[in-house]
Enzyme design. Structure first.
Site, PDB file in Angstrom:
ATOM      1  N   HIS A  17       1.447  -1.112   0.505  1.00  0.00           N
ATOM      2  CA  HIS A  17      -0.474  -0.008   0.301  1.00  0.00           C
ATOM      3  C   HIS A  17       0.683   1.366   0.861  1.00  0.00           C
ATOM      4  O   HIS A  17       1.070   2.313  -1.015  1.00  0.00           O
ATOM      5  CB  HIS A  17      -0.941   0.477   1.271  1.00  0.00           C
ATOM      6  CG  HIS A  17      -1.643  -1.125   1.497  1.00  0.00           C
ATOM      7  ND1 HIS A  17      -2.114  -1.808   2.681  1.00  0.00           N
ATOM      8  CD2 HIS A  17      -3.056  -1.821   0.610  1.00  0.00           C
ATOM      9  CE1 HIS A  17      -2.949  -2.655   2.355  1.00  0.00           C
ATOM     10  NE2 HIS A  17      -4.001  -2.058   1.203  1.00  0.00           N
ATOM     11  N   LYS A  41     -18.070  -5.702   8.549  1.00  0.00           N
ATOM     12  CA  LYS A  41     -16.844  -6.436   8.377  1.00  0.00           C
ATOM     13  C   LYS A  41     -15.979  -6.123   9.715  1.00  0.00           C
ATOM     14  O   LYS A  41     -15.098  -5.330   8.749  1.00  0.00           O
ATOM     15  CB  LYS A  41     -16.143  -6.903   6.717  1.00  0.00           C
ATOM     16  CG  LYS A  41     -15.673  -7.493   6.849  1.00  0.00           C
ATOM     17  CD  LYS A  41     -14.411  -7.658   5.803  1.00  0.00           C
ATOM     18  CE  LYS A  41     -13.085  -7.962   4.882  1.00  0.00           C
ATOM     19  NZ  LYS A  41     -12.911  -7.858   4.112  1.00  0.00           N
ATOM     20  N   ARG A  90      -1.611  -5.718  -8.397  1.00  0.00           N
ATOM     21  CA  ARG A  90      -1.068  -7.093  -7.649  1.00  0.00           C
ATOM     22  C   ARG A  90      -0.306  -8.211  -8.649  1.00  0.00           C
ATOM     23  O   ARG A  90       0.506  -8.529  -9.512  1.00  0.00           O
ATOM     24  CB  ARG A  90      -0.741  -8.009  -6.616  1.00  0.00           C
ATOM     25  CG  ARG A  90      -0.639  -7.301  -5.571  1.00  0.00           C
ATOM     26  CD  ARG A  90      -1.638  -6.821  -4.082  1.00  0.00           C
ATOM     27  NE  ARG A  90      -3.113  -7.801  -4.421  1.00  0.00           N
ATOM     28  CZ  ARG A  90      -3.817  -8.280  -3.271  1.00  0.00           C
ATOM     29  NH1 ARG A  90      -3.751  -8.439  -2.202  1.00  0.00           N
ATOM     30  NH2 ARG A  90      -5.175  -8.130  -3.989  1.00  0.00           N
ATOM     31  N   SER A 127      -2.781  -8.011   3.000  1.00  0.00           N
ATOM     32  CA  SER A 127      -3.087  -7.598   4.094  1.00  0.00           C
ATOM     33  C   SER A 127      -3.629  -8.867   4.990  1.00  0.00           C
ATOM     34  O   SER A 127      -3.603  -9.706   5.947  1.00  0.00           O
ATOM     35  CB  SER A 127      -4.083  -6.804   4.858  1.00  0.00           C
ATOM     36  OG  SER A 127      -4.099  -5.195   4.118  1.00  0.00           O
TER      37      SER A 127
END
Ligand code: PNS
Length: 161
Positions: A17, A41, A90, A127
């Site tokens: 990030h 969440k 990515r 993450s």
């Protein structure tokens, strides 16, 4: 002023990030890192903790601001007078979903998305992976800023996981 938004959950921020945030800060006058408040969440870290970590690690970038947002990303972008979202890609596997969101966002409000290829050094990083490795005592120090590594190890020690 050219203003961009880097949105995400940032639970927690990783070096991947940070690479995207830093590179975006060189392309725009101002970059707003926008942390999604998602009530359905619960993350490992609270929104306040995520904001704290981001504020700490983004200190070297003078034109980067950290904010939380709720609701539609395009509404946040409009309220902040930002017409561009920057997302890191990515791998090809990221592309399908990111393309859908980008197309929806341009359709909803004319907010454009720029995809920035991640530094190959971080191409497998997420993450979730970092949290899993940290939970089981693996070394995550190459993948997250020092303050995040410390918070992860404190959190898992506290939880007795
Ligand atoms: O780090 P993440 O979880 O991949 O980030 C996803 C995020 C926050 C960019 C995305 O979920 C989002 O934009 N959420 C806000 C709600 C919204 O605008 N939904 C419609 C997207 S087209």
């Amino acid at each position: 002023m050219r203003r961009a938004v880097c949105p995400g959950s940032f639970d927690p921020v990783t070096n991947g990030h940070l690479d995207i945030i830093g590179r975006s800060s060189r392309l725009f006058d101002e970059v707003i890192v926008a942390v999604l408040v998602n009530e359905s969440k619960r993350g490992l870290f609270s929104i306040e903790e995520r904001l704290d970590m981001l504020r700490e690690v983004a200190k070297p970038f003078e034109n980067v601001r950290i904010e939380a947002f709720q609701g539609l990303l395009v509404d946040f972008c409009q309220a902040q007078h930002a017409s561009v979202v920057v997302k890191g890609l990515r791998a090809v596997s990221d592309f399908d979903y990111e393309l859908q969101m980008a197309q929806m966002n341009v359709g909803l409000a004319g907010v454009e998305t720029l995809f920035m290829p991640t530094n190959p050094q971080h191409s497998y990083l997420s993450s979730s992976l970092v949290k899993d490795v940290a939970k089981w005592g693996g070394d995550i120090t190459p993948h997250v800023p020092e303050v995040v590594a410390r918070r992860l190890s404190d959190r898992f020690r506290q939880d007795g996981r």
